[in-house]
Design a protein around this motif. Structure first.
Motif, PDB file in Angstrom:
ATOM      1  N   VAL A 184      23.613 123.311  66.865  1.00  0.00           N
ATOM      2  CA  VAL A 184      24.175 123.921  65.660  1.00  0.00           C
ATOM      3  C   VAL A 184      23.106 124.737  64.932  1.00  0.00           C
ATOM      4  CG1 VAL A 184      25.150 123.443  63.382  1.00  0.00           C
ATOM      5  CG2 VAL A 184      25.995 122.207  65.380  1.00  0.00           C
ATOM      6  N   GLY A 185      21.877 124.224  64.887  1.00  0.00           N
ATOM      7  CA  GLY A 185      20.800 124.987  64.257  1.00  0.00           C
ATOM      8  C   GLY A 185      20.562 126.322  64.934  1.00  0.00           C
ATOM      9  N   ALA A 186      20.539 126.316  66.270  1.00  0.00           N
ATOM     10  CA  ALA A 186      20.341 127.563  67.012  1.00  0.00           C
ATOM     11  C   ALA A 186      21.496 128.526  66.797  1.00  0.00           C
ATOM     12  CB  ALA A 186      20.176 127.252  68.503  1.00  0.00           C
ATOM     13  N   VAL A 187      22.715 128.010  66.805  1.00  0.00           N
ATOM     14  CA  VAL A 187      23.892 128.851  66.604  1.00  0.00           C
ATOM     15  C   VAL A 187      23.894 129.451  65.201  1.00  0.00           C
ATOM     16  CG1 VAL A 187      26.402 128.749  66.337  1.00  0.00           C
ATOM     17  CG2 VAL A 187      25.330 127.755  68.349  1.00  0.00           C
ATOM     18  N   ALA A 188      23.488 128.667  64.221  1.00  0.00           N
ATOM     19  CA  ALA A 188      23.445 129.179  62.849  1.00  0.00           C
ATOM     20  C   ALA A 188      22.456 130.338  62.724  1.00  0.00           C
ATOM     21  CB  ALA A 188      23.071 128.050  61.881  1.00  0.00           C
ATOM     22  N   VAL A 189      21.269 130.182  63.302  1.00  0.00           N
ATOM     23  CA  VAL A 189      20.271 131.256  63.259  1.00  0.00           C
ATOM     24  C   VAL A 189      20.793 132.496  63.979  1.00  0.00           C
ATOM     25  CG1 VAL A 189      17.981 131.941  64.050  1.00  0.00           C
ATOM     26  CG2 VAL A 189      18.317 129.704  62.992  1.00  0.00           C
ATOM     27  N   ALA A 190      21.408 132.300  65.140  1.00  0.00           N
ATOM     28  CA  ALA A 190      21.920 133.433  65.909  1.00  0.00           C
ATOM     29  C   ALA A 190      23.019 134.167  65.151  1.00  0.00           C
ATOM     30  CB  ALA A 190      22.444 132.947  67.259  1.00  0.00           C
ATOM     31  N   THR A 191      23.884 133.417  64.479  1.00  0.00           N
ATOM     32  CA  THR A 191      24.982 134.047  63.736  1.00  0.00           C
ATOM     33  C   THR A 191      24.453 134.850  62.554  1.00  0.00           C
ATOM     34  OG1 THR A 191      26.417 132.204  64.381  1.00  0.00           O
ATOM     35  CG2 THR A 191      27.173 133.626  62.590  1.00  0.00           C
ATOM     36  N   VAL A 192      23.472 134.294  61.838  1.00  0.00           N
ATOM     37  CA  VAL A 192      22.870 135.026  60.723  1.00  0.00           C
ATOM     38  C   VAL A 192      22.156 136.276  61.231  1.00  0.00           C
ATOM     39  CG1 VAL A 192      21.126 134.921  58.908  1.00  0.00           C
ATOM     40  CG2 VAL A 192      22.677 132.994  59.264  1.00  0.00           C
ATOM     41  N   ALA A 193      21.416 136.136  62.328  1.00  0.00           N
ATOM     42  CA  ALA A 193      20.722 137.289  62.905  1.00  0.00           C
ATOM     43  C   ALA A 193      21.717 138.335  63.387  1.00  0.00           C
ATOM     44  CB  ALA A 193      19.825 136.841  64.056  1.00  0.00           C
ATOM     45  N   ARG A 194      22.826 137.880  63.930  1.00  0.00           N
ATOM     46  CA  ARG A 194      23.850 138.812  64.391  1.00  0.00           C
ATOM     47  C   ARG A 194      24.388 139.658  63.239  1.00  0.00           C
ATOM     48  NH1 ARG A 194      29.165 140.972  64.765  1.00  0.00           N
ATOM     49  NH2 ARG A 194      29.795 141.076  66.934  1.00  0.00           N
ATOM     50  N   GLY A 195      24.509 139.046  62.051  1.00  0.00           N
ATOM     51  CA  GLY A 195      24.979 139.792  60.906  1.00  0.00           C
ATOM     52  C   GLY A 195      24.097 140.979  60.578  1.00  0.00           C
ATOM     53  N   GLY A 196      22.786 140.792  60.710  1.00  0.00           N
ATOM     54  CA  GLY A 196      21.879 141.899  60.450  1.00  0.00           C
ATOM     55  C   GLY A 196      21.818 142.913  61.572  1.00  0.00           C
ATOM     56  N   LEU A 197      22.109 142.464  62.802  1.00  0.00           N
ATOM     57  CA  LEU A 197      21.990 143.345  63.954  1.00  0.00           C
ATOM     58  C   LEU A 197      23.296 144.067  64.287  1.00  0.00           C
ATOM     59  CD1 LEU A 197      19.960 140.944  66.286  1.00  0.00           C
ATOM     60  CD2 LEU A 197      19.070 142.938  65.069  1.00  0.00           C
ATOM     61  N   MET A 198      24.424 143.364  64.183  1.00  0.00           N
ATOM     62  CA  MET A 198      25.690 143.914  64.646  1.00  0.00           C
ATOM     63  C   MET A 198      26.826 143.798  63.639  1.00  0.00           C
ATOM     64  SD  MET A 198      25.573 142.536  68.611  1.00  0.00           S
ATOM     65  CE  MET A 198      24.641 141.042  68.270  1.00  0.00           C
ATOM     66  N   GLY A 199      26.566 143.276  62.454  1.00  0.00           N
ATOM     67  CA  GLY A 199      27.608 143.158  61.446  1.00  0.00           C
ATOM     68  C   GLY A 199      28.160 141.758  61.349  1.00  0.00           C
ATOM     69  N   THR A 200      28.832 141.476  60.254  1.00  0.00           N
ATOM     70  CA  THR A 200      29.339 140.133  59.985  1.00  0.00           C
ATOM     71  C   THR A 200      30.849 140.007  60.136  1.00  0.00           C
ATOM     72  OG1 THR A 200      29.527 140.653  57.629  1.00  0.00           O
ATOM     73  CG2 THR A 200      27.461 139.658  58.365  1.00  0.00           C
TER      74      THR A 200
ATOM     75  N   MET B 221      31.547 128.455  65.506  1.00  0.00           N
ATOM     76  CA  MET B 221      32.237 127.201  65.808  1.00  0.00           C
ATOM     77  C   MET B 221      32.688 127.154  67.266  1.00  0.00           C
ATOM     78  SD  MET B 221      34.446 126.230  62.419  1.00  0.00           S
ATOM     79  CE  MET B 221      35.339 127.789  62.342  1.00  0.00           C
ATOM     80  N   ALA B 222      33.209 128.257  67.774  1.00  0.00           N
ATOM     81  CA  ALA B 222      33.638 128.281  69.173  1.00  0.00           C
ATOM     82  C   ALA B 222      32.446 128.114  70.107  1.00  0.00           C
ATOM     83  CB  ALA B 222      34.362 129.588  69.475  1.00  0.00           C
ATOM     84  N   ALA B 223      31.293 128.675  69.750  1.00  0.00           N
ATOM     85  CA  ALA B 223      30.109 128.530  70.586  1.00  0.00           C
ATOM     86  C   ALA B 223      29.660 127.081  70.644  1.00  0.00           C
ATOM     87  CB  ALA B 223      28.981 129.413  70.054  1.00  0.00           C
ATOM     88  N   VAL B 224      29.708 126.388  69.510  1.00  0.00           N
ATOM     89  CA  VAL B 224      29.330 124.972  69.498  1.00  0.00           C
ATOM     90  C   VAL B 224      30.333 124.154  70.303  1.00  0.00           C
ATOM     91  CG1 VAL B 224      29.020 122.944  68.038  1.00  0.00           C
ATOM     92  CG2 VAL B 224      28.085 125.143  67.321  1.00  0.00           C
ATOM     93  N   LEU B 225      31.636 124.438  70.125  1.00  0.00           N
ATOM     94  CA  LEU B 225      32.644 123.718  70.903  1.00  0.00           C
ATOM     95  C   LEU B 225      32.476 123.973  72.395  1.00  0.00           C
ATOM     96  CD1 LEU B 225      35.923 124.102  68.822  1.00  0.00           C
ATOM     97  CD2 LEU B 225      34.762 121.982  69.428  1.00  0.00           C
ATOM     98  N   LEU B 226      32.193 125.208  72.756  1.00  0.00           N
ATOM     99  CA  LEU B 226      31.975 125.527  74.167  1.00  0.00           C
ATOM    100  C   LEU B 226      30.790 124.739  74.706  1.00  0.00           C
ATOM    101  CD1 LEU B 226      33.243 127.634  76.223  1.00  0.00           C
ATOM    102  CD2 LEU B 226      31.170 128.943  75.840  1.00  0.00           C
ATOM    103  N   ALA B 227      29.741 124.622  73.902  1.00  0.00           N
ATOM    104  CA  ALA B 227      28.570 123.847  74.322  1.00  0.00           C
ATOM    105  C   ALA B 227      28.934 122.385  74.545  1.00  0.00           C
ATOM    106  CB  ALA B 227      27.460 123.968  73.277  1.00  0.00           C
ATOM    107  N   VAL B 228      29.723 121.821  73.633  1.00  0.00           N
ATOM    108  CA  VAL B 228      30.092 120.414  73.749  1.00  0.00           C
ATOM    109  C   VAL B 228      31.058 120.195  74.903  1.00  0.00           C
ATOM    110  CG1 VAL B 228      31.309 118.526  72.593  1.00  0.00           C
ATOM    111  CG2 VAL B 228      29.664 119.910  71.322  1.00  0.00           C
ATOM    112  N   GLU B 229      32.067 121.056  75.029  1.00  0.00           N
ATOM    113  CA  GLU B 229      33.110 120.844  76.035  1.00  0.00           C
ATOM    114  C   GLU B 229      32.660 121.218  77.444  1.00  0.00           C
ATOM    115  OE1 GLU B 229      37.413 121.041  74.077  1.00  0.00           O
ATOM    116  OE2 GLU B 229      36.514 123.017  74.211  1.00  0.00           O
ATOM    117  N   LEU B 230      31.688 122.119  77.566  1.00  0.00           N
ATOM    118  CA  LEU B 230      31.363 122.628  78.900  1.00  0.00           C
ATOM    119  C   LEU B 230      29.932 122.360  79.352  1.00  0.00           C
ATOM    120  CD1 LEU B 230      33.094 126.138  78.800  1.00  0.00           C
ATOM    121  CD2 LEU B 230      33.977 124.008  79.754  1.00  0.00           C
ATOM    122  N   LEU B 231      28.978 122.230  78.439  1.00  0.00           N
ATOM    123  CA  LEU B 231      27.576 122.244  78.848  1.00  0.00           C
ATOM    124  C   LEU B 231      26.807 120.966  78.520  1.00  0.00           C
ATOM    125  CD1 LEU B 231      26.654 125.905  77.789  1.00  0.00           C
ATOM    126  CD2 LEU B 231      27.178 125.078  80.089  1.00  0.00           C
ATOM    127  N   LEU B 232      27.011 120.376  77.356  1.00  0.00           N
ATOM    128  CA  LEU B 232      26.177 119.250  76.935  1.00  0.00           C
ATOM    129  C   LEU B 232      26.536 117.951  77.644  1.00  0.00           C
ATOM    130  CD1 LEU B 232      25.795 119.701  73.075  1.00  0.00           C
ATOM    131  CD2 LEU B 232      24.018 119.892  74.808  1.00  0.00           C
TER     132      LEU B 232
END
Length: 591
Positions: A209-225, A186-197
């Motif tokens: 949001v789609g990219a962030v969702a995939v990254a978060t799920v992938a992060r769970g497998g790579l670095m924990g949830t 959620m913070a990554a999406v807000l940062l994108a909206v408030e600072l970049l988009l």
């Protein structure tokens, strides 16, 4: 149906927005996965450099530089050597790797057509790993924004996309890297909206949001949830006094944000006056880092272990004061040298130290509560993103019941920062490069008015078959009577249907092709924003306003100056002050 009417029907019947959004969303998903891998790669690379430099071992396990005693010469020389390498990489590789990443990404979006060079995707994480791994007091988030953004930008450049679509994929990669680094979707999406988009529209929001969702799920497998800095909320007691005190922490956090921002750009101004090439500046910044490391070794590096101690209430008083003073100074002064590194992790540490120090005097709510409040405040003040400051803190700790005081502290710091400083730490650098940037969002006043409300009613209409001389005389007489000139003149058939348009200039020139087909027609219920879009697409400054079928007679003429009505109304609502409820008057004494 006239030619102009057919063009408008085609415009309104263009349903490519939906399929294009879905297409970009489909491309954003693999960008999200790549952003997660890039985040893992950068974290492992930082750990590897840290282990090699400070512990002389080949290991990718996360470790802090100041956990054990190091020789003074190593603490002093390692950041200098790292700064020298970064300067060489920037000089002979790409100057885009200089700085903390966010302003560079913003500049690429606003002025570069969202194009980032492929070498940035490689050089930025390597330079950041060298800078941080040799003791630099920076974070990994700025470099991962540039790296993830470069991945999205490179994919977009391989496809046939518009600049706005390239921007969406660039921001998708940047936000994905952020989400994977901190497990904060959620913070990554807000940062994108408030600072970049610079917009909140489905065409960009959904793919991000789609990219962030995939990254978060992938992060769970790579670095924990789990949360990066878990903070238990057992025993939390939020009274009215505690909630009110959060505003006090917001004020001090905003003040610290102002001081840190001022220090960064005063340092940048000082480095700019040095009589030698900027390639050497990061090495000088490294000397500042080394000197600070001799005073407080825990201030070196990313400092996730220190942040964890602050947020869980385990930090000692000497560590709190040392971080608050030394980290603030070495981070702000060395960042001004143009080295490679992010701002968020240092801000987390500085804000946490401020809150922990103030928490010694404030009512206790739970261990680490005031450190969390200070963290949210300084993030909100430094980045001028109050929602990001609050949500980031909540996702880092999973201390969800503390949402209200965190939001208060972040917003108060944001308000103070905007009152004292013209620009934030992100937009100041862009402004110094000659680019004006606003971060205020409001409803477009052109959306609140319709063409029929501002058009020139009962316009002068030419009937086909009349002589040019009589037409011109009638037009000029009408202008004299009304005091208003009408440049565009609709031409109608004897039954009242629009056949074309002409202008005063064409009539005066008496050319053979003085009557032309209307390139654009407007309907009375079109918004002024739609009218402005039609004008921009077809390169016209005025158009006839026609009624709807079957009676498509000319109702009026609308021009660019009529569009200013919405701006004048918006200005009046902003500036005009009046009392709507009159003051009560004294009742006369009946005696």
């Amino acid at each position: 149906m006239s030619a102009g009417t057919r063009q408008r029907a085609t415009h309104l019947g263009d349903f490519t927005v939906g399929p294009r959004m879905l297409l970009i969303c489909a491309w954003a998903l693999p960008v999200g996965g790549a952003g997660a891998l890039a985040a893992l790669f950068l974290q492992r690379l930082i750990a590897l450099v840290t282990n090699l430099v400070f512990y002389q071992r080949w290991n990718t396990a996360s470790v802090a530089p100041g956990l054990h005693h190091h020789p003074w010469w190593l603490v002093l020389s390692a950041p200098v050597a790292g700064g020298l390498v970064v300067g060489l990489m920037a000089r002979f590789g790409s100057e885009k790797i200089r700085g903390h990443g966010m302003p560079e990404a913003i500049e690429a979006i606003l002025t570069g057509g969202s194009r980032l060079a492929p070498k940035v995707a490689l050089l930025k994480p390597v330079s950041a790993a060298i800078s941080i791994g040799t003791g630099g007091p920076f974070g990994a988030e700025g470099p991962i924004i540039m790296t993830g953004g470069a991945i999205g930008s490179m994919l977009a450049q391989l496809l046939r996309l518009s600049a706005d679509e390239r921007k969406t994929l660039l921001v998708s990669g940047a936000a994905a890297g952020m989400a994977a680094t901190f497990n904060s979707p959620m913070a990554a999406v807000l940062l994108a909206v408030e600072l970049l988009l610079f917009e909140w529209r489905p065409r960009s929001f959904v793919p991000v949001v789609g990219a962030v969702a995939v990254a978060t799920v992938a992060r769970g497998g790579l670095m924990g949830t789990g949360p990066v800095f878990p903070v238990p909320t057992t025993g939390l007691h939020l009274s009215g006094t505690v909630t009110a005190a959060a505003a006090v922490v917001g004020l001090t956090g905003g003040l610290l944000a102002v001081v840190a921002t001022w220090l960064v750009y005063r340092a940048e101004d000082t480095f700019a006056r040095l009589p030698f090439h900027w390639m050497w500046w990061p090495a000088i910044g490294g000397a500042v880092i080394g000197a600070g490391g001799l005073v407080e070794p825990r201030a070196l590096g990313v400092g996730y272990d220190v942040i964890d101690q602050l947020l869980t209430g385990r930090a000692t008083t000497s560590l709190i004061i040392g971080i608050l003073v030394v980290k603030t100074l070495i981070w702000s002064l060395s960042l001004g040298s143009g080295t490679s590194g992010g701002v968020l992790a240092p801000v987390f540490m500085i804000g946490g130290a401020l809150g922990a120090w103030e928490g010694m005097l404030l009512p206790q709510a739970m261990p680490g509560f005031w450190a969390m409040t200070g963290l949210a405040a300084v993030v909100g003040g430094v980045l001028r993103s109050p929602l990001t400051g609050a949500i980031f803190t909540l996702e880092l700790t999973h201390a969800w019941p503390t949402a209200l005081p965190l939001l208060i502290a972040s917003t108060v710091a944001y308000a103070l920062s905007t009152l004292v400083l013209k620009r934030s730490i992100l937009t100041e650098k862009i402004a110094r490069r000659g680019l004006h940037l606003t971060r205020e969002y409001s409803t477009d006043p052109l959306e609140t008015f319709f063409a029929q409300e501002v058009m020139q009613r009962e316009p002068y209409v030419l009937t086909a078959g009349r002589t040019p001389e009589s037409t011109l005389l009638a037009t000029l007489r009408g202008e004299a009577a009304t005091g208003r000139g009408q440049r565009l003149l609709p031409v109608v058939a004897r039954d009242g249907s629009l056949t074309g348009v002409t202008t005063r200039r064409a009539l005066l020139a008496d050319t053979a092709d003085r009557v032309q087909a209307a390139r654009v027609v407007v309907r009375p219920d079109d918004t002024l924003r739609h009218v402005a879009q039609l004008f921009a697409e077809h390169h016209v400054t005025s158009a006839p306003v026609l009624g709807h079928a079957p009676d498509e007679r000319v109702l009026g003429v609308i021009s660019l100056r009529d569009l200013l009505h919405a701006r004048r109304h918006d200005h009046a609502e902003d500036q005009h002050r009046q009392r709507l409820i009159p003051r009560p008057t004294a009742v006369p004494d009946p005696t």
